[in-house]
Design a protein around this motif. Structure first.
Motif: not given
Ligand code: FRU
Length: 452
Positions: A255-259, A267-274
């Protein structure tokens, strides 16, 4: 061959790379009207490797245009995860024109390529003076030598009260660190902290409490979305909670949020791993961007995560029901079939043992007797005495994201099982539950403003 973006397993409202492997979102930042999404990318294959920062831009966080790769591997290593900031006060001295420089803080992963054999993992800078079109690596790299083997994933924020940059860094095992710097180039260790069972991609930010913005908490979150809440004075983060989970699905990571978002949203985005994408020219997708808030809940103060409001621009047809008593064991509600959906549901348990909603063949079960929410093969315990439930379901061709209880009990799931159906099936066992409200919306594809 398929037309690009119309391939059968191409998500239609989630970000994917045009081709090749993708993992963590990196360098999420807003700069002069444009959102930047960098991402861990293998430009030459569908498997992880040759880590490069891919780059995409957007004006609405929904429609993305992939542009030139931002960071290519060099003799210090391949390009592992990191973050981006706007250097408003030109603290690093990179600015050449009137506008502040955009600075990337990344890990050079020494030893991950033949050119970098024997070198350590270090933290480095690159900057842009043309709004993110091109990046120059800082000649003084690295700015942070190895602190622990394979330390990585610097996430940097500006801390206004102390006028310092603060970096959250993953060290090794379950150890993380906070460091500070006046200029992004010289870093001082503030503290080490341990998050049991967590690894990689830390994020660190302050959130105001909903309804009482004088109160705030600092959030220290790890790659898997687990977080601590606490206080931070510019020197020390004092955790006030144990680790709290934010997602119970199998596919939520990095997960990471925007600067620097000007309206103050986090606002956060994450990788849908797998996820699996058989036969596709690309591999892996991002989760849908979500806004984070801090709210009082029956379990205490929690981070709430809900899809960003911009999703409304994709809404197409809608079907709505209010106050439907579920007296029979099964009811069928007719809808327009679509593989792209945004569904909101509010339920009252009515002494039932169980209620299952099946949307596009994907079951979501509120197991009232056991006080659990079950999504595909994952489950989360709900707070004691939960007898009303709100759900939001985002369904794309290869994913199901469920947001429940105000965005505190969420599931990010990749699946190839979703199949559009012309109805929603509601099943219950025992009691007389109430469907207080349901809005079923079909979504437009971001690639083609026609219905799916
Ligand atoms: C997390 C991660 C990071 C690393 C990157 C490499 O998924 O392992 O720790 O920087 O991916 O691609």
């Amino acid at each position: 061959m398929y037309t690009e973006f119309a391939e059968p397993y191409r998500p239609q409202f989630h970000f994917t790379a045009r081709k090749g492997w993708l993992n963590d979102p990196n360098g999420l930042v807003y700069y002069q009207g444009t959102y930047h999404l960098f991402f861990q990318h293998n430009p030459s294959g569908n498997e992880w490797g040759n880590m490069t920062w891919g780059h995409a831009i957007s004006t609405d966080l929904i429609h993305w245009e992939q542009t030139a790769h931002a960071l290519l591997p060099d003799s210090m290593g391949t390009m592992f995860s990191g973050s981006a900031v706007v250097d408003w006060h030109n603290t690093a001295g990179f600015q050449t024109g009137k506008s502040p420089a955009l600075v990337l803080i990344y890990t050079a992963a020494g030893g991950t390529s033949p050119e970098s054999e024997g070198k350590p993992f270090t933290q480095c800078l690159a900057y842009s003076n043309d709004g993110g079109k091109t990046f120059t690596k800082f000649t003084g790299n690295p700015v942070l030598p190895e602190l622990a083997p394979e330390n990585r994933d610097p996430k940097v924020i500006w801390h206004e009260p102390s006028q310092k940059w603060i970096m959250a860094l993953y060290l090794q095992g379950e150890e993380f660190a906070l460091l500070s710097s006046p200029n992004l180039k010289e870093w001082t260790m503030l503290q080490r902290l341990s998050l049991p069972g967590c690894m990689e991609c830390p994020d660190f930010f302050e959130l105001p409490l909903k309804g009482n913005p004088d109160i705030s908490r600092w959030v220290f979150m790890a790659a898997n979305g687990q977080y601590l809440l606490g206080e931070f004075d510019g020197h020390f983060f004092k955790a006030e909670t144990a680790l709290i989970s934010s997602d119970w699905g199998k596919n939520f990571y990095a997960t990471q949020t925007f600067s620097d978002i000007p309206d103050g949203r986090r606002i956060q985005m994450a990788w849908m791993r797998g996820g699996e994408y058989p036969g596709m020219p690309f591999n892996q997708q991002m989760g849908f961007p979500c806004e984070l808030g801090l709210e009082e809940t029956p379990e205490g103060i929690r981070v709430c995560r809900r899809p960003i409001q911009e999703i409304e621009t994709l809404w197409d047809q809608s079907f709505e029901w209010n106050t439907v008593l579920l007296e029979q064991d099964e009811i069928v509600l007719p809808v327009s079939p679509s593989s792209l959906l945004d569904v909101e549901i509010q339920l009252e348990s009515g002494n039932a043992d169980m209620i299952t909603m099946v949307v596009n063949k994907l079951p979501v079960t509120w197991n009232i007797r056991d006080n659990q929410l079950e999504v595909l093969d994952c489950s989360a315990s709900l707070p004691p005495h939960t007898n009303t439930l709100d759900l939001r379901l985002l369904i794309d061709r290869t994913s199901l994201e469920v947001f429940s209880l105000g965005g505190t009990h969420n599931f990010s799931c990749c699946t190839l099982e979703a199949i559009p159906e012309p109805f929603i099936l509601l099943k219950k066992r025992g009691g007389t539950p109430l469907l207080s409200r349901m809005i079923f919306r079909t979504l437009q594809s971001i690639y083609n403003p026609k219905k799916e």
